[in-house]
Design an enzyme around this catalytic site. Structure first.
Site, PDB file in Angstrom:
ATOM      1  N   LYS A 485       0.814  -1.213   0.000  1.00  0.00           N
ATOM      2  CA  LYS A 485       0.000   0.000   0.000  1.00  0.00           C
ATOM      3  C   LYS A 485       0.848   1.263   0.000  1.00  0.00           C
ATOM      4  CE  LYS A 485      -1.547  -1.432   4.146  1.00  0.00           C
ATOM      5  NZ  LYS A 485      -0.506  -2.370   4.579  1.00  0.00           N
ATOM      6  N   HIS A 615       1.296  -3.267  15.003  1.00  0.00           N
ATOM      7  CA  HIS A 615       1.857  -2.138  14.255  1.00  0.00           C
ATOM      8  C   HIS A 615       1.906  -0.983  15.240  1.00  0.00           C
ATOM      9  CE1 HIS A 615       2.714   0.933  11.418  1.00  0.00           C
ATOM     10  NE2 HIS A 615       2.556   0.154  10.360  1.00  0.00           N
ATOM     11  N   GLU A 692       6.493  -5.668   8.471  1.00  0.00           N
ATOM     12  CA  GLU A 692       5.763  -5.156   7.303  1.00  0.00           C
ATOM     13  C   GLU A 692       6.178  -3.721   7.004  1.00  0.00           C
ATOM     14  OE1 GLU A 692       1.806  -5.432   8.716  1.00  0.00           O
ATOM     15  OE2 GLU A 692       1.820  -7.608   8.833  1.00  0.00           O
TER      16      GLU A 692
HETATM   17  C1  LIG Z   1      -0.958  -3.526   8.380  1.00  0.00           C
HETATM   18  C2  LIG Z   1       0.112  -2.575   7.986  1.00  0.00           C
HETATM   19  N1  LIG Z   1       1.373  -3.021   7.900  1.00  0.00           N
HETATM   20  C3  LIG Z   1       2.381  -2.200   7.524  1.00  0.00           C
HETATM   21  C4  LIG Z   1       2.152  -0.883   7.217  1.00  0.00           C
HETATM   22  C5  LIG Z   1       3.319  -0.055   6.776  1.00  0.00           C
HETATM   23  O1  LIG Z   1       3.656   0.876   7.719  1.00  0.00           O
HETATM   24  P1  LIG Z   1       4.938   1.816   7.563  1.00  0.00           P
HETATM   25  O2  LIG Z   1       4.855   2.449   6.229  1.00  0.00           O
HETATM   26  O3  LIG Z   1       4.813   2.753   8.684  1.00  0.00           O
HETATM   27  O4  LIG Z   1       6.132   0.928   7.696  1.00  0.00           O
HETATM   28  C6  LIG Z   1       0.841  -0.358   7.325  1.00  0.00           C
HETATM   29  C7  LIG Z   1       0.574   1.036   7.015  1.00  0.00           C
HETATM   30  O5  LIG Z   1      -0.526   1.521   6.994  1.00  0.00           O
HETATM   31  C8  LIG Z   1      -0.202  -1.235   7.705  1.00  0.00           C
HETATM   32  O6  LIG Z   1      -1.463  -0.804   7.797  1.00  0.00           O
END
Ligand SMILES: Cc1ncc(COP(=O)(O)O)c(C=O)c1O
Ligand SMILES: Cc1cc2nc3c(=O)[nH]c(=O)nc-3n(C[C@H](O)[C@H](O)[C@H](O)COP(=O)(O)OP(=O)(O)OC[C@H]3O[C@@H](n4cnc5c(N)ncnc54)[C@H](O)[C@@H]3O)c2cc1C
Length: 832
Positions: A485, A615, A692
């Protein structure tokens, strides 16, 4: 038709502005383009064969009803995304029709039996998408008309057939703008040599033919190596006409793909591929290729018999009795030497960009010199356009179309070693390392010269690769599953996949995107959205994804119903209260009061729970939150194991910074995480620890550059809202990319770095003014910088924004009709 013009078109010693060598599509497009820009220029075209069209050749055959009709024995099909040839076909007013492909298709490879298959070979392309294939459309009346029509526009008097270029001499070797003398031999009378002196020469011939030309001063080594290394492919093409399309009547499409062995496993049957070649007027035929390694040596009669017999193996005995039959062994065709295109051997690809570059007053066209659809007619058109506009530029013509010149990259000259094409994306490969800002300066300079002020983005794949290795160094036990995403650019995904990264997907489309790119299998995907659509859960099951997160009972019930074999990961909420965006208010259950009940409920429903995830919040600033979350996870592992769950996966989520600041860095988080893992999940436990990360990978590789489209002087108090600033100057700048585009991160991520002028201005640097930076749309919310200090900037100046890859592209809209900016991809050679 052309033969007649030649005989009258005697070539004599003469001077001209431009000499084009090769009357294939590429050479003729370049001649036409030059004359279109300046009809006063003297352009001559020489062609070794006794016809125009080169590798396109349309022949007349007897067909049903005692009539004759035209078929292509050379280049034949085009596809929708081959825009250069499609545009030319339209311009020349040629009609097209669709390739027939209904019905059963046959395949036989090696010793296997022949069997039906579904794929529309060869109407598929690299992406498997029929719409973008190369073989979907045919041209009524044949493709040689393209060249013949171009000759009609150029004027047949300028085309000299049966004239072969032997040698090129530079009249002044020390002058880069030297006149060139071409030594040309008549192929009808070898004693007849003509000399043409030209300001510029375009070689629009295959690389293997370039290699035969003698150059007075030796070709630069990299060009020579490239031309010498390329050899032509080797197919024989045939067309067989029939009274009726009997295969259609029998439910066959006519499509065959075969490299089958005969009884002798070292000998292949003649057919390689076959398609229905029935014309727009309904005259039935089959067209196909055979591999000339085995079949070039046989007599045409024996080859015909073998081909027909092979057709009958698939389509029945009616195939044995064509009305007419023709084949052409392109390997024997002088000035072409093979079919369909030059093969660039492994290792020689690197020379392609340099082979394409002009050398003194010689320019290189021909389909092998294209940057898109190399080897196809479309590539011939594209390279012809590029070479002709190079010539026009050098001749000082005002009608140069910069779009054909790829000049956005030309600035870098020798710095860009070569380009790789991934799908339709061009990646520049640099010899040496170059940073984003320097590259942006170079691109912006060339754009300013062209009066092109569109915003643009650079994506540095070397930074992405460095980040991956930094992660491996600092968190050796934690396998990254990149959060798609954050930025779903296919090249980011592709690069991370190739490095060994897994993927965190939040939806069916993200899952499909990863699977379609074919970079990893379903076992390397975690469906990390605790609240999933029912259909999406079923889809995950269908495509083999087992690991999914959950944080509520409903989700367990849904998964029970729609997934046959899930491996669930329980998401708990442990937030860093100082994170830029906290997640706990939306996702994750309380680790103490709720999580144990969910583990219990899963057990009752006989759903496997294999781990815990969390998270801590995107943009985490307090590393010890990770420790707290890891400790909670340990407690839940113990509880789950006691219940009988096979707990093995700890998923520490995202939240890692995109770039280091004084407050936070990956190193600071890694120190805490590594210690906590050691304490709660020691190596001996053989746990699978994953994360993640999104922003960590995607932010730094991308920079955005905008252009100032308006500047309004205002009292500084209007910006600072302080009365005391009323007598100071402030500025409102309007730029051409805003919060509805890449800068949406201002709203979603509370992130927007201050834009920095890309170039210094000695006259203006030093004095700073209060300013507001607005985006281009008509909406008042479209404001990137409310109040910042910058030197005075003029309309047309560029602003540089670094670290812009996270949650920018993936959420950018085209609100108010503003297109998303072009992305320039690059990488340094050593990273490959
Ligand atoms: C379930 C999940 N994992 C990982 C991420 C990635 O987070 P970051 O970009 O802070 O590493 C997000 C971001 O919205 C998320 O919702
Ligand atoms: C059998 C076959 C099937 C194909 N199928 C397809 C298809 O379905 N779709 C598709 O898009 N493409 C297809 N191709 C490829 C396509 O035809 C070529 O990519 C395209 O026509 C190349 O155009 P060009 O102008 O670059 O080169 P060419 O057509 O090769 O033109 C170069 C010209 O230069 C001349 N020449 C060479 N050396 C000299 C010299 N020393 N002096 C003077 N003249 C010289 C040659 O005679 C030739 O006429 C096929 C090709 C073949 C042979």
């Amino acid at each position: 038709m052309p033969g007649k013009e030649v005989k009258e078109n005697v070539l004599t010693n003469q001077n001209c502005d431009v000499l084009v060598v090769g009357a294939g599509i590429s050479g003729l497009v370049s001649a036409r383009e030059i004359l279109k820009a300046d009809p006063g220029l003297k352009v001559l075209i020489i062609e070794g064969k006794n016809r125009v069209g080169g590798r396109t050749h349309t022949v007349e055959l007897k067909c049903a009803g005692g009539e004759t009709e035209k078929w292509d024995i050379g280049g034949q099909w085009v596809g929708k995304t081959q825009t250069h040839i499609i545009d030319l076909i339209k311009e020349l007013d040629l009609e097209t029709y669709d390739q027939y492909s209904e019905g059963t298709k046959w395949i036989q490879i090696g010793n296997s039996k022949h069997r039906e298959y579904d794929s529309r070979f060869p109407i598929i392309d690299k992406t498997g998408n029929t719409d973008t294939g190369a073989d979907a459309i045919r041209i009524t009346g044949g493709t040689q008309q393209i060249s013949q029509k171009l000759c009609g526009i150029i004027g047949w008097d300028k085309i000299h057939l049966n004239q072969a270029l032997l040698k090129l001499n530079f009249l002044d070797e020390n002058d880069d703008d030297t006149l060139v003398e071409a030594i040309i031999q008549s192929t009808l009378d070898e004693t007849k040599i003509s000399k043409i002196t030209a300001k510029r020469v375009i070689l629009a011939i295959p690389p293997a033919e370039c290699s035969k030309i003698r150059f007075q001063s030796p070709l630069p080594f990299d060009k020579k190596q490239f031309f010498d290394g390329c050899y032509q492919g080797n197919f024989i093409k045939f067309v067989a006409t029939y009274e009726t399309p009997f295969w259609r009547e029998d439910g066959f499409s006519g499509e065959i793909f075969s490299m089958g062995f005969t009884n002798n496993p070292r000998e292949t049957h003649p057919l390689y591929s076959v398609l229905d070649a029935t014309t727009a007027t309904g005259k039935s035929a089959l067209v196909g290729f055979c591999n000339n390694e085995t079949w070039s040596d046989s007599t045409p009669k024996a080859r015909k018999e073998a081909v027909l017999k092979d057709l009958a193996r698939f389509l029945g005995d009616k195939a044995l009795k064509p009305i007419d039959y023709v084949d052409k062994d392109w390997g024997q065709e002088i000035f072409t030497g093979g079919c369909p295109t030059g093969i660039i051997p492994a290792g020689n690809m690197a020379g392609l960009a340099r082979a394409r570059e002009p050398w003194k007053t010689i320019h290189f066209a021909g389909t092998e010199m294209a940057t898109v659809w190399i080897g196809y007619m479309s590539g011939g058109v594209q390279s012809g356009l590029r070479a002709s506009h190079e010539v026009l530029l050098k001749l000082g013509n005002k009608n140069v179309n910069w779009d054909y010149l790829n000049t956005d990259w030309n600035f870098a000259g020798k710095m860009v070693d070569y380009f790789e094409i991934f799908n339709d994306t061009k990646i520049a490969i640099f010899h040496q390392r170059i940073d984003n800002k320097t590259l942006c300066e170079k691109i912006a300079r060339v754009r300013s010269e062209k009066n092109d002020d569109d915003p643009f983005v650079v994506l540095n794949l070397t930074i992405l690769i460095d980040k991956y290795f930094q992660w491996k160094r600092e968190l050796p036990r934690v396998k990254p599953f990149y959060a798609v995403k954050c930025n779903d650019d296919p090249l980011i995904l592709r690069t991370l996949g190739a490095l060994g990264c897994g993927f965190d997907c939040a939806s069916k489309n993200e899952i499909n995107k990863i699977l379609k790119l074919n970079i990893v299998g379903p076992e390397k995907i975690i469906y990390a959205n605790p609240c999933k659509t029912r259909g999406f859960v079923a889809h995950a099951d269908q495509v083999g994804i087992r690991r999914m997160t959950f944080d509520n009972v409903e989700e367990l019930l849904k998964v029970k119903q729609f997934h046959s074999n899930p491996e669930m990961i329980l998401r708990i909420a442990v937030d860093d209260p100082t994170a830029t965006i906290q997640m706990g208010m939306k996702f994750g259950c309380d680790p103490v009061s709720v999580a144990p009940n969910l583990l219990q409920k899963a057990l009752e429903l006989q759903i496997k729970v294999v781990g815990i995830s969390f998270h801590v919040g995107t943009g985490c600033k307090e590393p010890f939150t990770f420790e707290t979350a890891i400790k909670h996870s340990r407690d839940l592992f113990d509880f789950g194991i006691q219940l009988g769950h096979h707990m093995k996966v700890l998923d520490i989520g995202g939240g890692f910074p995109g770039f280091d600041t004084d407050h936070i860095s990956l190193t600071k988080i890694a120190n805490v995480v590594n210690c906590a893992l050691e304490k709660y999940f020691p190596v001996e436990g053989n746990y699978e620890i994953i994360a993640e990360p999104g922003r960590f990978f995607a932010a730094a590789p991308m920079s955005v550059v905008t252009n100032i489209i308006s500047s309004v002087k205002v009292p500084a108090s209007r910006i600072t809202r302080k009365k005391s600033d009323a007598n100071k100057d402030g500025f409102m700048y309007y730029v051409n990319e805003g919060t509805y585009g890449y800068f949406n991160c201002k709203f979603y991520e509370h992130y927007c770095p201050p834009g920095e002028p890309l170039f210094p201005n000695p006259l203006k640097d030093g004095k700073l003014f209060h300013c507001t930076v607005w985006g281009p749309t008509c909406d008042g919310l479209d404001q990137m910088e409310e109040s910042s200090m910058k030197r005075n900037l003029e309309v047309g100046e560029w602003l540089y924004y670094p670290n812009m890859g996270a949650y920018t592209l993936s959420t950018a809209t085209t609100f108010n009709g503003f297109k998303n900016p072009k992305i320039y991809y690059f990488i340094d050679e050593k990273s490959l």
